[in-house]
Design a protein around this motif. Structure first.
Motif, PDB file in Angstrom:
ATOM      1  N   SER A  19      20.886  17.639  23.377  1.00 17.29           N
ATOM      2  CA  SER A  19      21.591  17.615  24.661  1.00 17.29           C
ATOM      3  C   SER A  19      20.655  17.187  25.784  1.00 17.29           C
ATOM      4  CB  SER A  19      22.178  18.990  24.968  1.00 17.29           C
ATOM      5  OG  SER A  19      23.132  19.368  23.995  1.00 17.29           O
ATOM      6  N   LEU A  20      19.423  17.714  25.758  1.00 20.76           N
ATOM      7  CA  LEU A  20      18.440  17.365  26.776  1.00 20.76           C
ATOM      8  C   LEU A  20      18.120  15.881  26.745  1.00 20.76           C
ATOM      9  CD1 LEU A  20      16.390  18.158  28.949  1.00 20.76           C
ATOM     10  CD2 LEU A  20      14.769  18.713  27.131  1.00 20.76           C
ATOM     11  N   GLU A  21      17.958  15.327  25.531  1.00 23.54           N
ATOM     12  CA  GLU A  21      17.645  13.904  25.404  1.00 23.54           C
ATOM     13  C   GLU A  21      18.790  13.049  25.940  1.00 23.54           C
ATOM     14  OE1 GLU A  21      15.671  10.942  22.114  1.00 23.54           O
ATOM     15  OE2 GLU A  21      17.089  12.460  21.417  1.00 23.54           O
ATOM     16  N   GLN A  22      20.028  13.448  25.626  1.00 22.66           N
ATOM     17  CA  GLN A  22      21.177  12.687  26.110  1.00 22.66           C
ATOM     18  C   GLN A  22      21.264  12.722  27.633  1.00 22.66           C
ATOM     19  OE1 GLN A  22      24.743  14.002  24.139  1.00 22.66           O
ATOM     20  NE2 GLN A  22      23.864  13.784  22.086  1.00 22.66           N
ATOM     21  N   ILE A  23      21.025  13.905  28.198  1.00 22.66           N
ATOM     22  CA  ILE A  23      21.071  14.020  29.661  1.00 22.66           C
ATOM     23  C   ILE A  23      19.962  13.196  30.306  1.00 22.66           C
ATOM     24  CG2 ILE A  23      20.752  15.631  31.581  1.00 22.66           C
ATOM     25  CD1 ILE A  23      22.076  17.772  29.847  1.00 22.66           C
ATOM     26  N   THR A  24      18.756  13.250  29.704  1.00 22.35           N
ATOM     27  CA  THR A  24      17.628  12.471  30.225  1.00 22.35           C
ATOM     28  C   THR A  24      17.931  10.981  30.187  1.00 22.35           C
ATOM     29  OG1 THR A  24      16.067  14.158  29.479  1.00 22.35           O
ATOM     30  CG2 THR A  24      15.164  11.990  29.992  1.00 22.35           C
ATOM     31  N   LEU A  46      21.568   5.992  34.920  1.00 19.83           N
ATOM     32  CA  LEU A  46      22.162   6.052  36.263  1.00 19.83           C
ATOM     33  C   LEU A  46      21.167   5.566  37.315  1.00 19.83           C
ATOM     34  CD1 LEU A  46      24.080   9.470  36.135  1.00 19.83           C
ATOM     35  CD2 LEU A  46      25.071   7.165  36.140  1.00 19.83           C
ATOM     36  N   LYS A  47      19.894   5.965  37.153  1.00 24.29           N
ATOM     37  CA  LYS A  47      18.871   5.526  38.099  1.00 24.29           C
ATOM     38  C   LYS A  47      18.727   4.010  38.078  1.00 24.29           C
ATOM     39  CE  LYS A  47      14.002   6.153  39.310  1.00 24.29           C
ATOM     40  NZ  LYS A  47      13.725   4.709  39.359  1.00 24.29           N
ATOM     41  N   GLN A  48      18.686   3.426  36.877  1.00 21.91           N
ATOM     42  CA  GLN A  48      18.581   1.971  36.772  1.00 21.91           C
ATOM     43  C   GLN A  48      19.797   1.292  37.381  1.00 21.91           C
ATOM     44  OE1 GLN A  48      17.976   1.141  32.621  1.00 21.91           O
ATOM     45  NE2 GLN A  48      15.901   1.997  32.574  1.00 21.91           N
TER      46      GLN A  48
END
Length: 223
Positions: A57-62, A68-70
């Motif tokens: 889950s953490l990897e997916q959120i990261t 989104l930033k890009q």
């Protein structure tokens, strides 16, 4: 017992360096936990599966945050490119600019503008040099709405002012001699567009203004 000590130590080390755990930190902690677990009391399979799910889950959120930033950066660059192109097309057009700054650089006159509400009796425009000294006072029109005043660049002694930076203020009073709020501005042709670290700047009457200072585009080039 070894596992608990090692986990506490590694957690403390990470906490000293970072306030938020990233996916790499999370994975390192999991690997360290496996290496240092007690062989006689291995980690519970259910607990390990839960930690793997947390890591996933953490990897997916990261990854989503990075995407989104890009995307935001790409949209910003595209918007800036479009804005710069549009602003370049304004060269030669006359505009109103939200400013009280005057730059004298060899021109014959300077146009000062201001907006008046109804019920104004007296209007005076005071002009100051870069040291804040009053050099010119002009009795100005008191017409409701938009007004323009053409300063011939002479001071109160009738002498031409030197090249340099000046500021003006518009003072208005009603029939009871009470001060009235006035919106002042300068007008001029856009001579050029300059791209700086502070954003896109417009060159008007020899002065740099932010594109956000434009109040109105008065007419088109040659119009």
């Amino acid at each position: 017992m070894v596992s608990q000590v090692s986990n506490s130590t590694n957690s403390a080390n990470v906490s000293k360096n970072k306030s938020v755990l990233g996916k790499d930190d999370f994975l390192k902690l999991m690997i360290t936990q496996l290496k240092n677990q007690d062989p006689l009391n291995p980690m519970d399979g259910t607990e390990y599966a839960a930690q793997l799910a947390q890591f996933s889950s953490l990897e997916q959120i990261t990854n989503l945050n990075e995407y989104l930033k890009q995307s935001i950066d790409a949209n910003y660059m595209l918007t800036q490119s479009i804005n710069n192109t549009m602003l370049a097309n304004l060269i030669g057009k006359e505009v109103k600019v939200n400013s009280n700054e005057i730059k004298v650089n060899g021109q014959e006159n300077f146009t000062i503008g201001y907006e008046l509400p109804d019920g104004v009796r007296n209007v005076k425009v005071n002009i100051y040099n870069e040291y804040g000294t009053l050099i010119k006072s002009i009795e100005a029109p008191n017409t409701k709405g938009s007004n323009k005043l053409l300063w011939d660049l002479n001071d109160n002694n009738g002498e031409k002012v030197a090249n340099g930076n000046y500021k003006f203020e518009v003072i208005a009073t009603d029939f009871s001699e009470k001060a009235v709020s006035v919106t002042s501005y300068v007008t001029g042709l856009i001579d050029g567009v300059k791209y700086t670290e502070d954003g896109t700047m417009l060159l008007i009457n020899g002065v740099q203004y932010s594109a956000g200072d434009i109040l109105e585009i008065i007419n088109k080039q040659g119009g």
